[in-house]
Structure formats: C-alpha cells, structure tokens
Design a protein around this motif. Structure first.
Motif, PDB file in Angstrom:
ATOM      1  N   ALA B  50     -23.997 -28.506 -56.197  1.00 38.53           N
ATOM      2  CA  ALA B  50     -23.906 -26.809 -56.429  1.00 38.53           C
ATOM      3  C   ALA B  50     -24.977 -26.052 -56.918  1.00 38.53           C
ATOM      4  O   ALA B  50     -24.814 -24.456 -56.456  1.00 38.53           O
ATOM      5  CB  ALA B  50     -22.871 -26.706 -57.501  1.00 38.53           C
ATOM      6  N   VAL B  51     -26.016 -26.573 -57.829  1.00 40.04           N
ATOM      7  CA  VAL B  51     -27.491 -25.936 -57.182  1.00 40.04           C
ATOM      8  C   VAL B  51     -28.230 -25.544 -56.488  1.00 40.04           C
ATOM      9  O   VAL B  51     -28.427 -24.922 -55.976  1.00 40.04           O
ATOM     10  CB  VAL B  51     -28.212 -26.994 -58.581  1.00 40.04           C
ATOM     11  N   TYR B  52     -27.898 -26.558 -55.369  1.00 41.43           N
ATOM     12  CA  TYR B  52     -28.702 -26.983 -54.489  1.00 41.43           C
ATOM     13  C   TYR B  52     -27.855 -25.218 -53.216  1.00 41.43           C
ATOM     14  O   TYR B  52     -28.972 -24.615 -53.273  1.00 41.43           O
ATOM     15  CB  TYR B  52     -28.675 -27.980 -53.111  1.00 41.43           C
ATOM     16  N   GLY B  54     -26.115 -23.472 -54.521  1.00 41.25           N
ATOM     17  CA  GLY B  54     -25.473 -21.553 -55.158  1.00 41.25           C
ATOM     18  C   GLY B  54     -27.620 -21.328 -55.122  1.00 41.25           C
ATOM     19  O   GLY B  54     -28.023 -19.827 -55.487  1.00 41.25           O
ATOM     20  N   VAL B  55     -28.770 -21.712 -55.763  1.00 40.45           N
ATOM     21  CA  VAL B  55     -29.753 -21.664 -55.962  1.00 40.45           C
ATOM     22  C   VAL B  55     -31.246 -22.272 -54.416  1.00 40.45           C
ATOM     23  O   VAL B  55     -31.758 -20.918 -53.757  1.00 40.45           O
ATOM     24  CB  VAL B  55     -30.125 -22.385 -56.754  1.00 40.45           C
ATOM     25  N   CYS B  56     -30.431 -22.732 -53.977  1.00 42.00           N
ATOM     26  CA  CYS B  56     -32.123 -23.448 -53.526  1.00 42.00           C
ATOM     27  C   CYS B  56     -31.891 -23.154 -51.694  1.00 42.00           C
ATOM     28  O   CYS B  56     -33.064 -22.816 -51.366  1.00 42.00           O
ATOM     29  CB  CYS B  56     -32.371 -25.139 -53.393  1.00 42.00           C
ATOM     30  N   ALA B  57     -30.448 -22.993 -51.178  1.00 41.96           N
ATOM     31  CA  ALA B  57     -30.266 -23.266 -50.094  1.00 41.96           C
ATOM     32  C   ALA B  57     -30.834 -22.068 -49.309  1.00 41.96           C
ATOM     33  O   ALA B  57     -30.643 -21.717 -48.074  1.00 41.96           O
ATOM     34  CB  ALA B  57     -28.835 -23.543 -50.025  1.00 41.96           C
ATOM     35  N   SER B  58     -30.677 -20.644 -50.217  1.00 43.61           N
ATOM     36  CA  SER B  58     -31.098 -19.129 -49.551  1.00 43.61           C
ATOM     37  C   SER B  58     -32.708 -20.095 -48.991  1.00 43.61           C
ATOM     38  O   SER B  58     -33.356 -18.703 -47.858  1.00 43.61           O
ATOM     39  CB  SER B  58     -30.959 -18.351 -50.433  1.00 43.61           C
ATOM     40  N   CYS B  59     -33.695 -20.277 -49.626  1.00 47.58           N
ATOM     41  CA  CYS B  59     -34.687 -21.032 -49.110  1.00 47.58           C
ATOM     42  C   CYS B  59     -34.829 -22.232 -48.475  1.00 47.58           C
ATOM     43  O   CYS B  59     -35.698 -22.522 -46.612  1.00 47.58           O
ATOM     44  CB  CYS B  59     -36.078 -21.035 -49.703  1.00 47.58           C
ATOM     45  N   HIS B  60     -34.193 -23.400 -48.940  1.00 45.67           N
ATOM     46  CA  HIS B  60     -34.623 -24.103 -48.489  1.00 45.67           C
ATOM     47  C   HIS B  60     -33.450 -25.059 -47.347  1.00 45.67           C
ATOM     48  O   HIS B  60     -32.385 -24.592 -48.028  1.00 45.67           O
ATOM     49  CB  HIS B  60     -34.914 -25.669 -49.804  1.00 45.67           C
ATOM     50  N   GLY B 111     -48.268 -17.431 -48.127  1.00 48.13           N
ATOM     51  CA  GLY B 111     -49.048 -18.401 -46.949  1.00 48.13           C
ATOM     52  C   GLY B 111     -48.304 -20.126 -46.682  1.00 48.13           C
ATOM     53  O   GLY B 111     -48.516 -20.392 -45.769  1.00 48.13           O
ATOM     54  N   ALA B 112     -46.700 -20.365 -47.227  1.00 44.63           N
ATOM     55  CA  ALA B 112     -46.309 -21.159 -47.507  1.00 44.63           C
ATOM     56  C   ALA B 112     -44.721 -20.941 -47.141  1.00 44.63           C
ATOM     57  O   ALA B 112     -44.799 -20.245 -47.215  1.00 44.63           O
ATOM     58  CB  ALA B 112     -46.019 -21.857 -49.489  1.00 44.63           C
ATOM     59  N   THR B 113     -44.528 -21.970 -46.653  1.00 42.69           N
ATOM     60  CA  THR B 113     -43.215 -21.887 -45.722  1.00 42.69           C
ATOM     61  C   THR B 113     -41.822 -22.834 -47.426  1.00 42.69           C
ATOM     62  O   THR B 113     -42.677 -24.209 -46.599  1.00 42.69           O
ATOM     63  CB  THR B 113     -42.701 -22.046 -44.472  1.00 42.69           C
ATOM     64  N   PRO B 114     -41.123 -23.116 -47.140  1.00 43.67           N
ATOM     65  CA  PRO B 114     -40.314 -23.732 -47.987  1.00 43.67           C
ATOM     66  C   PRO B 114     -40.053 -24.992 -47.144  1.00 43.67           C
ATOM     67  O   PRO B 114     -39.522 -25.007 -46.193  1.00 43.67           O
ATOM     68  CB  PRO B 114     -38.940 -23.063 -48.611  1.00 43.67           C
ATOM     69  N   VAL B 162     -48.301 -22.469 -57.008  1.00 38.97           N
ATOM     70  CA  VAL B 162     -47.428 -22.711 -56.282  1.00 38.97           C
ATOM     71  C   VAL B 162     -47.232 -21.144 -54.972  1.00 38.97           C
ATOM     72  O   VAL B 162     -46.372 -20.785 -56.529  1.00 38.97           O
ATOM     73  CB  VAL B 162     -46.308 -24.107 -56.290  1.00 38.97           C
ATOM     74  N   SER B 163     -46.320 -21.681 -54.049  1.00 42.02           N
ATOM     75  CA  SER B 163     -45.649 -20.220 -53.624  1.00 42.02           C
ATOM     76  C   SER B 163     -44.280 -19.994 -53.768  1.00 42.02           C
ATOM     77  O   SER B 163     -44.004 -19.141 -53.468  1.00 42.02           O
ATOM     78  CB  SER B 163     -46.342 -19.665 -52.780  1.00 42.02           C
ATOM     79  N   MET B 164     -43.407 -21.257 -54.894  1.00 42.99           N
ATOM     80  CA  MET B 164     -41.982 -20.766 -54.928  1.00 42.99           C
ATOM     81  C   MET B 164     -42.201 -20.302 -56.260  1.00 42.99           C
ATOM     82  O   MET B 164     -43.178 -20.982 -57.601  1.00 42.99           O
ATOM     83  CB  MET B 164     -41.608 -22.470 -54.744  1.00 42.99           C
ATOM     84  N   ALA B 166     -40.221 -19.631 -60.332  1.00 41.92           N
ATOM     85  CA  ALA B 166     -39.439 -20.660 -60.731  1.00 41.92           C
ATOM     86  C   ALA B 166     -37.831 -19.946 -60.569  1.00 41.92           C
ATOM     87  O   ALA B 166     -37.657 -18.661 -60.523  1.00 41.92           O
ATOM     88  CB  ALA B 166     -39.746 -20.307 -62.324  1.00 41.92           C
ATOM     89  N   VAL B 167     -37.019 -20.660 -60.326  1.00 44.57           N
ATOM     90  CA  VAL B 167     -35.136 -19.973 -59.758  1.00 44.57           C
ATOM     91  C   VAL B 167     -34.908 -20.675 -61.034  1.00 44.57           C
ATOM     92  O   VAL B 167     -33.844 -19.950 -60.141  1.00 44.57           O
ATOM     93  CB  VAL B 167     -34.975 -21.369 -58.187  1.00 44.57           C
ATOM     94  N   LEU B 168     -35.169 -21.629 -61.370  1.00 43.60           N
ATOM     95  CA  LEU B 168     -33.699 -22.059 -62.189  1.00 43.60           C
ATOM     96  C   LEU B 168     -34.087 -21.812 -63.884  1.00 43.60           C
ATOM     97  O   LEU B 168     -34.814 -21.047 -64.142  1.00 43.60           O
ATOM     98  CB  LEU B 168     -34.064 -23.839 -62.141  1.00 43.60           C
TER      99      LEU B 168
END
Lengths: 357, 235
Positions: B50-52, B54-60, B111-114, B162-164, B166-168
């Motif tokens: 659910a976390v992935y 809801g949160v991570c899937a938009s980038c990773h 400059g970084a890709t997820p 880091v170029s990510m 804080a998303v949580l």
C-alpha cells in the motif's frame, strides 16, 4: 535365442559394474570424481530446464522471470548456481590432492591432463554462465571481452567476429548459450575419460581386490549424501554466496567501467590474469598457467615416488596462495600470482630433482 | 519459533479484545524476513505494498513484478484483480493480473533517476534494514553541510546528499488492517515489501532448505554408519 543373448549381455553389464574391483581401503578423496560427475549431471538437468525459459535477447529480465514467475524456477536457478560453485570447489580439492600425492606422474599423466582440461573447460563454462545471467557485471565482462576480441587481426579476429558478431551484438548471448551447453556436455565427457584413464593408470594389485558392491557402493553413497547435505545448506541458506552484487543489477548503458565483480570461482583466475597488462597480457598469463599445468608431469624431475616433506609443504603453500589470491588486493594479488608461476617453473623442478638425487 | 507457538493464544486475545491489532514490528525494530529461518511477514508486506502503491510508485518502477505475484502475499485473485483494474497502464487500458507493474514516466531529479526497486534489497548490503534506515534517515543537514541544489540530507545515503526528497510522513497512507501509519511503520512495512519483491521465494526457500538439510543430515549419518559396518566386515 535373442532374448538369451540380451539377458546375457545385461548380466554381463551389471556384473561388470558391480564387480569392478578396486584396491581396498580407498580414501574418501577417491570419491571426488564420482561427486563431480553427480554435480555435472545436476547442472545439465537444471540447465536444460533453465534453457527452456531463458531468452538471450532479454537475458536479465528472463532470469528474473524464471526466479519470479516459473513454477519451481527459483529452485532450478538455485541448483544451477550452487552446483556450479560446488563443482569448482570439488575439482579444486581433487587437483590439490593429485598434486599432494604426486598422482600426475608416469601413468597418471594422462588423467592429470584430462583433469586440467576439465578445469579449463569449466572455467570457460562458468564465465559464460556468469555472462548469460545478463546482470550488469556479466554485461561489462562480455563487452570487454568482445571489444578485445574484435580488435584482433587475422584469423583469431575472424573467428572472434564470427563468434561474437561484433562488440556484444544482439545475438551474441544466443551463441554463447549454445557454447555454454556444448562445453557442459564436454565437461561430462571429460570426467568419464579422466576417471577411466585414472583407473587404467592404477591397476588393482593382484590378489587383494575388493568388490564394488557393497564395499565401494557404501562409500560412494555416504559421500553423495554428504554432498547433498552441503548442497541443501547452500541452496536453502546461502544461495547467493560469492556471486557478487553486480549480477542483481540490470545492465544499464549509463553505468560502465567499474571493475567487474566475478563469482567467487573466477576470483583467483581473474586476478592471476591481471598480472600482465592489457588484454593480450591477460590471455597470455592464463595460457602460460595452463601450459605449466599440462607440463607438470615433466616439470617434476622426481622418480615418481611419493613426495617428501618439503614438496608437500610447497603444495600446501600453493593451495594457500591460490586461496589468498582469490581475495587479495592488487599488490598482494600480483605477488600471489607470481608465486604460482614461481612454484611451477622454479620450485617444482628444483625440489623434485633434489628428491630424485 | 516462540511467535508461532503463541500465535493461537494471541489470536484468542485479539478476538477477545474485539480489535484486529497488527503485530508491533517497531519496538524493538525487527523484520520477520531476517535471519537464517526468516519468513516474509505477509501482513507487513501487504501494508508495504500500500505504501509503495500510494507513495513510491509515482517515481519508482518495479519492473520485475506482475500484479498476479501479489497473490504470493496472501491476497486473493479477486483482490489482486481489483488492484490491477484500478491501474491505468500507459496505453490507457486497465492493468490485468498478467501485466507488469506500471512504470512511471521518465523522471530525472537533481541529475538522478529513481532506480527500479525490484531488486533493491539485494542490491544494498543489509538491504532490508538499509531501506528502512534510508527512508527514516532524512532530516535537516547538520551544521556545516551545504546541500547541492535539488538535494536533500540523508544520514545513511553515501555522501549524505540524495536527490530523493523525504516522501514518508505520518498517515501518508491508510492501512486496511487498521495499523497506525506512522512514518516509521510505513518505512518498516515498505522495507518488508521490497524484501519480498527482491526475493519472493524466501519463505519457501528456508522451509525447503530446512527440510532438505534435516533429511540429508540423517541420511549422511546412516550412510556413514552403514559404510563403517560394511568396511569392518568386508575390509
């Protein structure tokens, strides 16, 4: 009539198998060839299954698909990976023991050379397997190799071009897959030949034979059970040991030129190859090593009697040296590699001549 | 082991209290997947999914996985089909059980890709714990550290920058099982989910491995005894 002949043939065959007489009291180490054969069978069987699902054009993700989507695919991958590691471990032990008891001299020379050939074939097969996984490390290794290969001129260059199809061309992996499988079959054949040659070299002394069944059968069975135990331990709890992390990265054109991290069984050879500069130097170093191994029966100037203390110590030192070589940093690796050549080229003739004197 | 033993008792307790409470994996922090006999904590991994999602899937991306694989986390085919049907693939069609996880559009940040997360736990030493530490390692940079543009301070990321982002944060997602979605809980759950994603056969491997080891250990001992006896009689 025909039936009878057939039956006779069968009994003959079985009897031949069960009555294979040997000298009594063979050490456990004498089971190594059979264990090697068993492992190669496991590798051939699991490899056949993997080949069905493997797609050389999407190597990395097809292996991932086998791990994730194929029923029992992860087990087949595990068998193949663990089997490959154990084959090298056991062949290393076998070669080490042959050195230690001077089994390569005289009548043993033929089987020694076959075992050395097996080592060469398996190393190449292992390298190919590493490349076929399609991970980032394998991809870089292949890129380096093919680039060097197509730079070669003349006949070797033509063969390299024909074989690789340019620097890591699209179909290169498909060709390497065939080569990988052919070499694996060759390895099975070599084990048979080497075992036969070893048996012929050491005829059983008259009058003191022991039946294969049940005496040797029981020893082989126990050895196989022990091997299966080690195999399961690795398969269940350390399936990725010594594989290097690069094999779990998909190859990306963005990331290149970090040193390739090989699986552990290629560590000593990769470092030894690095002793001489350039690709040509690497190939030369490996070739010289194998020439020396082939020539060992003649480099050894002794009269073939069991080795004395000093020579044994040197062999132990060599074994240790190769283990250290596997994990050494650049400086130490150069030293350890040099020692390997020094051992075979200088120490062996010298010490064995002293023994003969 | 203890947990398995007490599980029935716990279940009774939960029934009695009338509320399904998720097992506490935070105090102290532990992951059921770790250790030589570890197994995937399916409840945690479901929350982690659910976390992935809801949160991570938009980038990773999670390219190695198909939606059907989620059945391995204990979801029913109908539930998984429902999850897939809610996903619109790049071609506008809803995903099916046999679709790969949807790949987000190309993103470049600072400059970084997820990176693809399919194998992330296998790609980092101590991967499960690393993912947790990474996700909870964000914060204001210590005095004297100046951040590059488009970078954020992270205590465990090599180099600290880091170029990510804080998303949580607390309640970034709502858990179906009623667990409290604190930042730490989300990080721990997604770490367990990604552990499963990297090694979906971990539980089976440990179970098969243990049985095989016990069997062959027994067989080896018997075979050794038999061999000894035969050799004493014949040799």
């Amino acid at each position: 009539m025909q039936m009878e002949a057939k039956q006779a043939g069968l009994t003959c065959l079985c009897a031949g198998w069960t009555r294979k007489d040997r000298a009594p009291g063979a050490p456990w180490a004498a089971t190594l060839p059979v264990l090697l054969a068993a492992l190669v069978l496991v590798l051939l069987a699991s490899g056949a299954v993997l080949a069905v699902y493997y797609d050389p054009r999407h190597a990395f993700w097809s292996v991932q698909g086998i791990m994730r989507g194929v029923q029992g695919g992860w087990l087949m991958l595990g068998y193949h990976r663990v089997g490959a590691g154990l084959v090298f471990a056991l062949l290393g032990l076998h070669l080490f023991r042959t050195l230690l008891v001077r089994g390569y001299r005289g009548a043993g020379a033929m089987s020694w050379m076959l075992w050395v050939t097996l080592l060469a074939v398996l190393l190449l097969t292992g390298w190919l397997g590493f490349v076929l996984q399609g991970g980032a490390g394998g991809h870089w290794a292949l890129l380096n190799a093919t680039r060097a290969a197509v730079m070669m001129s003349g006949f070797p260059g033509t063969v390299a071009m024909w074989f690789f199809g340019g620097p890591a061309g699209g179909d290169t992996l498909a060709r390497l897959l065939v080569l990988h499988a052919v070499l694996a079959l060759g390895a099975a054949g070599l084990i048979c030949m080497a075992s036969r040659a070893a048996k012929r070299a050491k005829p059983v002394p008259n009058g003191q034979v022991v039946a294969f069944w049940p005496v040797y059968a029981s020893q082989y069975f126990a050895a196989l059970a022990g091997l299966a135990l080690v195999f399961s331990l690795l398969l269940g709890f350390a399936p990725h040991w010594g594989q290097g992390m690069q094999s779990v990265f998909a190859p990306t054109p963005l990331l290149v030129a970090v040193p390739v991290s090989y699986p552990w069984y290629l560590w000593p050879l990769a470092r030894l190859a690095g002793l001489l500069p350039g690709v040509g130097g690497q190939v030369l170093a490996v070739m010289v090593l194998f020439v020396l191994l082939y020539a060992l029966p003649w480099l050894d100037r002794s009269n073939g009697a069991p080795p004395r203390r000093l020579y044994k110590v040197l062999i132990w030192l060599l074994g240790l040296d190769i283990l250290v070589l596997g994990v050494a940093g650049p400086m130490l690796a150069a030293l350890c590699s040099a020692w390997v050549f020094f051992h075979f080229l200088v120490l062996t003739p010298l010490v064995t001549a002293m023994e003969a004197a | 082991m203890m947990r398995r033993f007490f599980a029935p008792l716990l279940a009774v307790g939960v029934l009695a209290s009338g509320a399904a409470r998720a097992e506490d994996t935070l105090s102290p922090l532990h992951f059921q997947s770790q250790g030589w006999s570890g197994t995937i904590d399916k409840a945690a991994a479901q929350r982690g999914f659910a976390v992935y999602e809801g949160v991570c899937a938009s980038c990773h991306s999670l390219h190695g996985l198909h939606y059907r694989d989620l059945e391995g986390l204990g979801l029913t085919p109908a539930q998984v089909a429902g999850i897939a049907a809610n996903v619109r693939l790049a071609n506008g069609q809803p995903a099916t059980l046999n679709s790969r996880f949807k790949t987000p559009g190309a993103i470049s940040m600072g400059g970084a890709t997820p990176p693809d997360l399919s194998n992330i736990v296998a790609q980092r030493p101590g991967g499960t714990r690393y993912v947790y530490d990474f996700l909870t390692g964000f914060g204001p940079p210590p005095a004297g550290v100046s951040l590059l543009p488009g970078h954020f301070y992270n205590a465990v990321f090599p180099g600290g920058q880091v170029s990510m982002p804080a998303v949580l944060r607390d309640n970034a997602v709502t858990y179906a099982d009623g667990a409290k979605a604190s930042t730490a809980q989300e990080a721990a759950d997604v770490a367990e989910f990604l552990t499963w994603a990297s090694d979906p056969n971990l539980s089976a491997r440990h179970a098969v491995g243990l049985r095989a080891v016990l069997f062959f250990a027994f067989l080896t001992i018997v075979a050794l005894l038999v061999k000894r006896r035969i050799w004493r009689e014949e040799g």
